[in-house]
Write an enzyme that holds these catalytic residues in place. Structure first.
Site, PDB file in Angstrom:
ATOM      1  N   SER A   1      11.667  -8.330  -5.696  1.00 17.49           N
ATOM      2  CA  SER A   1      11.452  -6.862  -4.505  1.00 17.49           C
ATOM      3  C   SER A   1      12.234  -5.822  -4.587  1.00 17.49           C
ATOM      4  CB  SER A   1      12.874  -8.228  -3.156  1.00 17.49           C
ATOM      5  OG  SER A   1      13.255  -7.374  -1.965  1.00 17.49           O
ATOM      6  N   SER A   2      12.968  -4.867  -4.129  1.00 17.43           N
ATOM      7  CA  SER A   2      13.017  -3.522  -4.372  1.00 17.43           C
ATOM      8  C   SER A   2      14.639  -4.548  -3.696  1.00 17.43           C
ATOM      9  CB  SER A   2      12.466  -2.904  -3.680  1.00 17.43           C
ATOM     10  OG  SER A   2      11.414  -2.642  -3.460  1.00 17.43           O
TER      11      SER A   2
ATOM     12  N   GLY B   1       8.458   2.550  -3.461  1.00 12.64           N
ATOM     13  CA  GLY B   1       9.408   3.046  -4.428  1.00 12.64           C
ATOM     14  C   GLY B   1      10.191   1.443  -5.017  1.00 12.64           C
ATOM     15  N   ALA B   2      11.197   2.128  -5.681  1.00  7.55           N
ATOM     16  CA  ALA B   2      11.854   1.249  -6.282  1.00  7.55           C
ATOM     17  C   ALA B   2      11.250   0.203  -6.871  1.00  7.55           C
ATOM     18  CB  ALA B   2      13.325   0.236  -5.272  1.00  7.55           C
TER      19      ALA B   2
ATOM     20  N   HIS C   1       5.416  -4.989  -8.235  1.00  8.27           N
ATOM     21  CA  HIS C   1       4.728  -4.106  -7.642  1.00  8.27           C
ATOM     22  C   HIS C   1       3.606  -3.475  -9.027  1.00  8.27           C
ATOM     23  CE1 HIS C   1       8.199  -2.748  -5.314  1.00  8.27           C
ATOM     24  NE2 HIS C   1       7.972  -2.714  -4.661  1.00  8.27           N
TER      25      HIS C   1
HETATM   26  P1  PAJ Z   1       7.012  -2.743  -0.560  1.00 13.20           P
HETATM   27  O1  PAJ Z   1       7.493  -3.073  -0.330  1.00 13.20           O
HETATM   28  O2  PAJ Z   1       7.233  -0.877  -1.894  1.00 13.20           O
HETATM   29  O3  PAJ Z   1       5.710  -3.145  -1.816  1.00 13.20           O
HETATM   30  C1  PAJ Z   1       4.436  -2.322  -1.500  1.00 13.20           C
HETATM   31  C2  PAJ Z   1       3.705  -3.863  -2.029  1.00 13.20           C
HETATM   32  O4  PAJ Z   1       4.147  -4.238  -3.366  1.00 13.20           O
HETATM   33  C3  PAJ Z   1       3.734  -4.697  -0.770  1.00 13.20           C
HETATM   34  O5  PAJ Z   1       1.739  -5.277  -0.912  1.00 13.20           O
HETATM   35  C4  PAJ Z   1       4.228  -5.921  -1.393  1.00 13.20           C
HETATM   36  O6  PAJ Z   1       3.183  -7.095  -0.903  1.00 13.20           O
HETATM   37  C5  PAJ Z   1       4.379  -5.714  -2.973  1.00 13.20           C
HETATM   38  N1  PAJ Z   1       5.085  -7.063  -3.385  1.00 13.20           N
HETATM   39  C6  PAJ Z   1       6.897  -6.694  -3.381  1.00 13.20           C
HETATM   40  N2  PAJ Z   1       7.604  -7.286  -4.392  1.00 13.20           N
HETATM   41  C7  PAJ Z   1       6.338  -8.726  -4.876  1.00 13.20           C
HETATM   42  C8  PAJ Z   1       6.121  -9.214  -5.437  1.00 13.20           C
HETATM   43  N3  PAJ Z   1       7.664 -10.195  -5.722  1.00 13.20           N
HETATM   44  N4  PAJ Z   1       5.297 -10.233  -5.832  1.00 13.20           N
HETATM   45  C9  PAJ Z   1       4.149  -9.515  -5.880  1.00 13.20           C
HETATM   46  N5  PAJ Z   1       4.173  -8.688  -4.651  1.00 13.20           N
HETATM   47  C10 PAJ Z   1       4.923  -8.213  -4.071  1.00 13.20           C
HETATM   48  O7  PAJ Z   1       5.124  -2.936   1.766  1.00 13.20           O
HETATM   49  C11 PAJ Z   1       5.746  -2.038   1.585  1.00 13.20           C
HETATM   50  O8  PAJ Z   1       5.660  -1.736   0.316  1.00 13.20           O
HETATM   51  C12 PAJ Z   1       5.196  -1.357   3.127  1.00 13.20           C
HETATM   52  O9  PAJ Z   1       5.539  -2.296   4.160  1.00 13.20           O
HETATM   53  C13 PAJ Z   1       4.337  -0.544   2.161  1.00 13.20           C
HETATM   54  C14 PAJ Z   1       2.950  -1.463   3.154  1.00 13.20           C
HETATM   55  C15 PAJ Z   1       3.606   0.197   1.846  1.00 13.20           C
HETATM   56  C16 PAJ Z   1       4.138   0.664   3.748  1.00 13.20           C
HETATM   57  O10 PAJ Z   1       4.968   1.225   3.945  1.00 13.20           O
END
Ligand code: PAJ
Length: 285
Positions: free
Chosen positions: A185-186, A29-30, A35
């Site tokens: 990033s969140s 989320g966030a 995402h």
């Molecule tokens: P989260 O940090 O929410 O990220 C979810 C997905 O979005 C991940 O595959 C991450 O690599 C991708 N993501 C995040 N920021 C990004 C960006 N700036 N550019 C491209 N992709 C991006 O990663 C997780 O959650 C957790 O570890 C999860 C896999 C959900 C397991 O709990």
């Protein structure tokens, strides 16, 4: 879109709606444009997708980080409503659904779990493996979408799939950035204004470093990265490694970089209280 929060209901719906290829996008989320790029890729490849929103406690080795992790569920759902189709599913389980009993499984990923994030966030990938394997077993997706932003996570998931022989294909999507270069990033919304202002130094520095590889050797590049980033108040480099994208073997010298492999410079920076990670490809010269 359909919003479902129990495993039972999810499985009932999937039984009815599953088509040729089911896509899965796990998130905590966030949501931001990073995402959403995964969601858009999933939509373009798969006639039905599941997006999960679940802040997985077992992957947080720092209680404070878990406590302050943003959870703007309403906003997330509004963003997803704009891109998902009628039958696409948002899965928003709670802890009891995902961990009806304590998950005591210990995973082992060899070398890829012995450096970088693993050293600085002990237990993190074990928690990621616990939750992702549980999702895979509940949802049985054909394709799962992950971002290259979490470079080491991609390697861990590929190994998890190999070890457990899950029949799921991995689609890896490029890093989405803010206009000033900061990887989305969140956690970015948690940065103090002055820290946020300085944060683009991370991508700027690793971009310059990836150019330097033409003329300089790795120890010199590492020294440059540390110096350039730590000039900013409150910034310290936790690690910067140049590794290949399969086995994640760090190259200490340029001559150790093998032809036919792809290398990435991976960095983690502590920007005051917040940890930021990023990476960039290092072309072989
Ligand atoms: P989260 O940090 O929410 O990220 C979810 C997905 O979005 C991940 O595959 C991450 O690599 C991708 N993501 C995040 N920021 C990004 C960006 N700036 N550019 C491209 N992709 C991006 O990663 C997780 O959650 C957790 O570890 C999860 C896999 C959900 C397991 O709990």
């Amino acid at each position: 879109m359909k919003i479902i929060s129990t495993v039972k209901e999810l499985q009932v719906q999937l039984k009815e709606l599953r088509r040729s290829s089911l896509g899965f996008v796990p998130t905590m989320g966030a949501l931001h444009k990073g995402h959403l790029s995964l969601v858009r890729n999933a939509i373009s490849e798969c006639p039905l997708i599941v997006v999960s929103i679940y802040v997985n406690p077992t992957q947080f080795n720092d209680r404070e980080d878990l406590k302050r992790y943003p959870r703007p569920l309403k906003k997330d759902l509004a963003m997803l409503r704009k891109c998902l189709r009628k039958n696409d599913i948002v899965f928003t389980p709670d802890d009891n659904e995902m961990y009806p009993a304590e998950d005591k499984r210990i995973f082992s990923f060899g070398n890829i779990d012995n450096l970088m994030e693993s050293l600085h966030r002990p237990g993190h990938f074990n928690g990621v493996a616990q939750i992702v394997s549980r999702f895979f077993e509940i949802i049985l997706p054909n394709v799962a979408f992950f971002g290259l932003k979490d470079f080491q996570q991609v390697a861990v998931i590929k190994e998890l799939i190999r070890q457990n022989q899950y029949k799921v294909k991995i689609a890896v999507c490029p890093v989405v950035r803010e206009p000033d270069g900061l990887a989305m990033s969140s956690r970015n919304i948690l940065l103090e204004p002055q820290v946020r202002k300085n944060a683009p130094v991370i991508f700027k520095t690793i971009s310059e470093a990836s150019e330097m590889i033409r003329k300089s050797d790795i120890p010199e590049i590492k020294a440059f990265v540390k110096k350039s980033i730590e000039k900013r108040a409150g910034f310290s480099v936790e690690y910067f490694e140049i590794v290949d994208d399969r086995e994640l073997i760090p190259a200490g010298l340029k001559k150790e970089m093998e032809k036919g492999k792809r290398y990435y410079g991976c960095i983690a920076v502590r920007a005051k209280k917040i940890r930021l990670i990023d990476n960039i490809e290092f072309p072989l010269v």
